[in-house]
Write a protein that holds these residues in place. Structure first.
Motif, PDB file in Angstrom:
ATOM      1  N   LEU A   1       2.805 -16.002 -24.226  1.00 20.04           N
ATOM      2  CA  LEU A   1       4.178 -16.048 -23.722  1.00 20.04           C
ATOM      3  C   LEU A   1       5.161 -16.650 -24.706  1.00 20.04           C
ATOM      4  O   LEU A   1       6.228 -16.103 -24.949  1.00 20.04           O
ATOM      5  CB  LEU A   1       4.236 -16.855 -22.420  1.00 20.04           C
ATOM      6  N   LYS A   2       4.813 -17.817 -25.268  1.00 22.01           N
ATOM      7  CA  LYS A   2       5.771 -18.522 -26.110  1.00 22.01           C
ATOM      8  C   LYS A   2       5.058 -19.526 -26.994  1.00 22.01           C
ATOM      9  O   LYS A   2       4.151 -20.212 -26.547  1.00 22.01           O
ATOM     10  CB  LYS A   2       6.783 -19.247 -25.228  1.00 22.01           C
ATOM     11  N   LYS A   3       5.510 -19.603 -28.246  1.00 20.58           N
ATOM     12  CA  LYS A   3       5.004 -20.624 -29.171  1.00 20.58           C
ATOM     13  C   LYS A   3       6.105 -21.648 -29.386  1.00 20.58           C
ATOM     14  O   LYS A   3       7.277 -21.301 -29.469  1.00 20.58           O
ATOM     15  CB  LYS A   3       4.630 -19.998 -30.511  1.00 20.58           C
ATOM     16  N   SER A   4       5.712 -22.900 -29.469  1.00 20.60           N
ATOM     17  CA  SER A   4       6.705 -23.922 -29.782  1.00 20.60           C
ATOM     18  C   SER A   4       7.149 -23.740 -31.236  1.00 20.60           C
ATOM     19  O   SER A   4       6.478 -23.073 -32.013  1.00 20.60           O
ATOM     20  CB  SER A   4       6.123 -25.316 -29.558  1.00 20.60           C
ATOM     21  N   PRO A   5       8.268 -24.329 -31.622  1.00 17.89           N
ATOM     22  CA  PRO A   5       8.778 -24.137 -32.990  1.00 17.89           C
ATOM     23  C   PRO A   5       7.768 -24.462 -34.088  1.00 17.89           C
ATOM     24  O   PRO A   5       7.745 -23.811 -35.113  1.00 17.89           O
ATOM     25  CB  PRO A   5       9.979 -25.082 -33.057  1.00 17.89           C
ATOM     26  N   LEU A   6       6.916 -25.452 -33.861  1.00 14.14           N
ATOM     27  CA  LEU A   6       5.919 -25.802 -34.872  1.00 14.14           C
ATOM     28  C   LEU A   6       4.574 -25.119 -34.617  1.00 14.14           C
ATOM     29  O   LEU A   6       3.600 -25.381 -35.306  1.00 14.14           O
ATOM     30  CB  LEU A   6       5.737 -27.321 -34.933  1.00 14.14           C
ATOM     31  N   GLY A   7       4.507 -24.269 -33.592  1.00 12.05           N
ATOM     32  CA  GLY A   7       3.285 -23.507 -33.319  1.00 12.05           C
ATOM     33  C   GLY A   7       2.267 -24.205 -32.441  1.00 12.05           C
ATOM     34  O   GLY A   7       1.192 -23.676 -32.203  1.00 12.05           O
ATOM     35  N   ASP A   8       2.580 -25.380 -31.939  1.00  9.05           N
ATOM     36  CA  ASP A   8       1.618 -26.119 -31.126  1.00  9.05           C
ATOM     37  C   ASP A   8       2.375 -26.970 -30.117  1.00  9.05           C
ATOM     38  O   ASP A   8       3.179 -27.797 -30.526  1.00  9.05           O
ATOM     39  CB  ASP A   8       0.770 -27.014 -32.031  1.00  9.05           C
ATOM     40  N   PRO A   9       2.246 -26.794 -28.827  1.00  9.42           N
ATOM     41  CA  PRO A   9       1.310 -25.920 -28.118  1.00  9.42           C
ATOM     42  C   PRO A   9       1.859 -24.494 -27.954  1.00  9.42           C
ATOM     43  O   PRO A   9       2.992 -24.204 -28.326  1.00  9.42           O
ATOM     44  CB  PRO A   9       1.175 -26.591 -26.751  1.00  9.42           C
ATOM     45  N   ILE A  10       1.039 -23.643 -27.342  1.00 14.42           N
ATOM     46  CA  ILE A  10       1.391 -22.254 -27.068  1.00 14.42           C
ATOM     47  C   ILE A  10       1.219 -22.015 -25.572  1.00 14.42           C
ATOM     48  O   ILE A  10       0.236 -22.461 -24.979  1.00 14.42           O
ATOM     49  CB  ILE A  10       0.483 -21.288 -27.857  1.00 14.42           C
ATOM     50  N   ALA A  11       2.156 -21.292 -24.974  1.00 13.79           N
ATOM     51  CA  ALA A  11       2.085 -20.963 -23.550  1.00 13.79           C
ATOM     52  C   ALA A  11       1.389 -19.611 -23.378  1.00 13.79           C
ATOM     53  O   ALA A  11       1.736 -18.628 -24.050  1.00 13.79           O
ATOM     54  CB  ALA A  11       3.477 -20.916 -22.940  1.00 13.79           C
ATOM     55  N   PHE A  12       0.403 -19.580 -22.487  1.00 13.30           N
ATOM     56  CA  PHE A  12      -0.347 -18.363 -22.179  1.00 13.30           C
ATOM     57  C   PHE A  12      -0.285 -18.083 -20.688  1.00 13.30           C
ATOM     58  O   PHE A  12      -0.134 -18.995 -19.888  1.00 13.30           O
ATOM     59  CB  PHE A  12      -1.832 -18.544 -22.557  1.00 13.30           C
ATOM     60  N   ARG A  13      -0.438 -16.803 -20.331  1.00 15.51           N
ATOM     61  CA  ARG A  13      -0.581 -16.439 -18.925  1.00 15.51           C
ATOM     62  C   ARG A  13      -1.931 -15.743 -18.756  1.00 15.51           C
ATOM     63  O   ARG A  13      -2.264 -14.824 -19.484  1.00 15.51           O
ATOM     64  CB  ARG A  13       0.515 -15.494 -18.465  1.00 15.51           C
ATOM     65  N   VAL A  14      -2.689 -16.215 -17.771  1.00 12.37           N
ATOM     66  CA  VAL A  14      -3.970 -15.611 -17.432  1.00 12.37           C
ATOM     67  C   VAL A  14      -4.136 -15.713 -15.925  1.00 12.37           C
ATOM     68  O   VAL A  14      -3.864 -16.760 -15.338  1.00 12.37           O
ATOM     69  CB  VAL A  14      -5.154 -16.279 -18.191  1.00 12.37           C
ATOM     70  N   SER A  15      -4.522 -14.631 -15.285  1.00 13.92           N
ATOM     71  CA  SER A  15      -4.730 -14.618 -13.825  1.00 13.92           C
ATOM     72  C   SER A  15      -3.554 -15.201 -13.055  1.00 13.92           C
ATOM     73  O   SER A  15      -3.728 -16.056 -12.186  1.00 13.92           O
ATOM     74  CB  SER A  15      -6.014 -15.375 -13.466  1.00 13.92           C
ATOM     75  N   HIS A  16      -2.333 -14.796 -13.384  1.00 13.68           N
ATOM     76  CA  HIS A  16      -1.108 -15.245 -12.711  1.00 13.68           C
ATOM     77  C   HIS A  16      -0.869 -16.750 -12.850  1.00 13.68           C
ATOM     78  O   HIS A  16      -0.161 -17.344 -12.042  1.00 13.68           O
ATOM     79  CB  HIS A  16      -1.107 -14.852 -11.239  1.00 13.68           C
ATOM     80  N   THR A  17      -1.490 -17.375 -13.853  1.00 10.56           N
ATOM     81  CA  THR A  17      -1.306 -18.794 -14.125  1.00 10.56           C
ATOM     82  C   THR A  17      -0.745 -18.958 -15.531  1.00 10.56           C
ATOM     83  O   THR A  17      -1.229 -18.326 -16.464  1.00 10.56           O
ATOM     84  CB  THR A  17      -2.645 -19.551 -14.038  1.00 10.56           C
ATOM     85  N   THR A  18       0.267 -19.784 -15.676  1.00  5.97           N
ATOM     86  CA  THR A  18       0.807 -20.080 -17.001  1.00  5.97           C
ATOM     87  C   THR A  18       0.337 -21.466 -17.402  1.00  5.97           C
ATOM     88  O   THR A  18       0.439 -22.416 -16.629  1.00  5.97           O
ATOM     89  CB  THR A  18       2.348 -20.035 -16.981  1.00  5.97           C
ATOM     90  N   ILE A  19      -0.192 -21.567 -18.621  1.00  8.67           N
ATOM     91  CA  ILE A  19      -0.708 -22.837 -19.121  1.00  8.67           C
ATOM     92  C   ILE A  19      -0.421 -22.947 -20.612  1.00  8.67           C
ATOM     93  O   ILE A  19      -0.468 -21.960 -21.340  1.00  8.67           O
ATOM     94  CB  ILE A  19      -2.227 -22.978 -18.852  1.00  8.67           C
ATOM     95  N   ALA A  20      -0.093 -24.156 -21.049  1.00  9.15           N
ATOM     96  CA  ALA A  20       0.117 -24.425 -22.470  1.00  9.15           C
ATOM     97  C   ALA A  20      -1.147 -25.068 -23.021  1.00  9.15           C
ATOM     98  O   ALA A  20      -1.661 -26.027 -22.449  1.00  9.15           O
ATOM     99  CB  ALA A  20       1.312 -25.337 -22.677  1.00  9.15           C
ATOM    100  N   LEU A  21      -1.635 -24.518 -24.124  1.00  7.44           N
ATOM    101  CA  LEU A  21      -2.819 -25.065 -24.780  1.00  7.44           C
ATOM    102  C   LEU A  21      -2.460 -25.536 -26.182  1.00  7.44           C
ATOM    103  O   LEU A  21      -1.655 -24.916 -26.872  1.00  7.44           O
ATOM    104  CB  LEU A  21      -3.922 -24.008 -24.884  1.00  7.44           C
ATOM    105  N   ARG A  22      -3.094 -26.616 -26.581  1.00  6.29           N
ATOM    106  CA  ARG A  22      -2.933 -27.100 -27.945  1.00  6.29           C
ATOM    107  C   ARG A  22      -3.795 -26.278 -28.895  1.00  6.29           C
ATOM    108  O   ARG A  22      -4.685 -25.548 -28.475  1.00  6.29           O
ATOM    109  CB  ARG A  22      -3.328 -28.578 -28.030  1.00  6.29           C
ATOM    110  N   LYS A  23      -3.535 -26.433 -30.167  1.00  5.85           N
ATOM    111  CA  LYS A  23      -4.286 -25.709 -31.188  1.00  5.85           C
ATOM    112  C   LYS A  23      -5.783 -25.983 -31.073  1.00  5.85           C
ATOM    113  O   LYS A  23      -6.598 -25.077 -31.215  1.00  5.85           O
ATOM    114  CB  LYS A  23      -3.793 -26.104 -32.586  1.00  5.85           C
ATOM    115  N   GLU A  24      -6.151 -27.238 -30.772  1.00  2.89           N
ATOM    116  CA  GLU A  24      -7.566 -27.612 -30.695  1.00  2.89           C
ATOM    117  C   GLU A  24      -8.322 -26.772 -29.670  1.00  2.89           C
ATOM    118  O   GLU A  24      -9.489 -26.469 -29.852  1.00  2.89           O
ATOM    119  CB  GLU A  24      -7.726 -29.100 -30.339  1.00  2.89           C
ATOM    120  N   GLU A  25      -7.659 -26.414 -28.561  1.00  2.22           N
ATOM    121  CA  GLU A  25      -8.311 -25.591 -27.536  1.00  2.22           C
ATOM    122  C   GLU A  25      -8.183 -24.102 -27.840  1.00  2.22           C
ATOM    123  O   GLU A  25      -9.147 -23.355 -27.760  1.00  2.22           O
ATOM    124  CB  GLU A  25      -7.724 -25.867 -26.144  1.00  2.22           C
ATOM    125  N   SER A  26      -6.964 -23.665 -28.178  1.00  6.11           N
ATOM    126  CA  SER A  26      -6.724 -22.230 -28.331  1.00  6.11           C
ATOM    127  C   SER A  26      -7.474 -21.623 -29.517  1.00  6.11           C
ATOM    128  O   SER A  26      -7.783 -20.437 -29.513  1.00  6.11           O
ATOM    129  CB  SER A  26      -5.229 -21.937 -28.437  1.00  6.11           C
TER     130      SER A  26
END
Length: 79
Positions: free
Chosen positions: A41-66
């Motif tokens: 969905l969206k990356k922060s200006p520095l690329g961490d965290p990133i917003a994802f959508r999966v199964s109608h849920t939006t979640i931001a993950l840090r680089k360490e997880e993604s």
């Protein structure tokens, strides 16, 4: 590719979740399971965290997880 490498608008089908422990359980519960489709969905200006959508849920993950969730690019939107 891993989720961190995805760009805004990309759709990625998850192949593997290489995270252990409580975080793995939480991600699986949220829908980050092999075969699921993830929208970048969206990356922060520095690329961490990133917003994802999966199964109608939006979640931001840090680089360490993604970076530990791999999949295949099924749609690229270069807008």
């Amino acid at each position: 590719m891993n989720l961190y490498e995805g760009n805004k608008g990309d759709r990625i089908r998850i192949k593997e979740v290489a995270i252990e422990g409580v975080m793995r359980r939480r991600l699986l519960d949220l829908g980050f399971v092999p075969g699921a489709i993830v929208d970048v969905l969206k990356k922060s200006p520095l690329g961490d965290p990133i917003a994802f959508r999966v199964s109608h849920t939006t979640i931001a993950l840090r680089k360490e997880e993604s970076i530990k969730i791999t999949g295949e690019l099924i749609q690229h939107d270069n807008e």
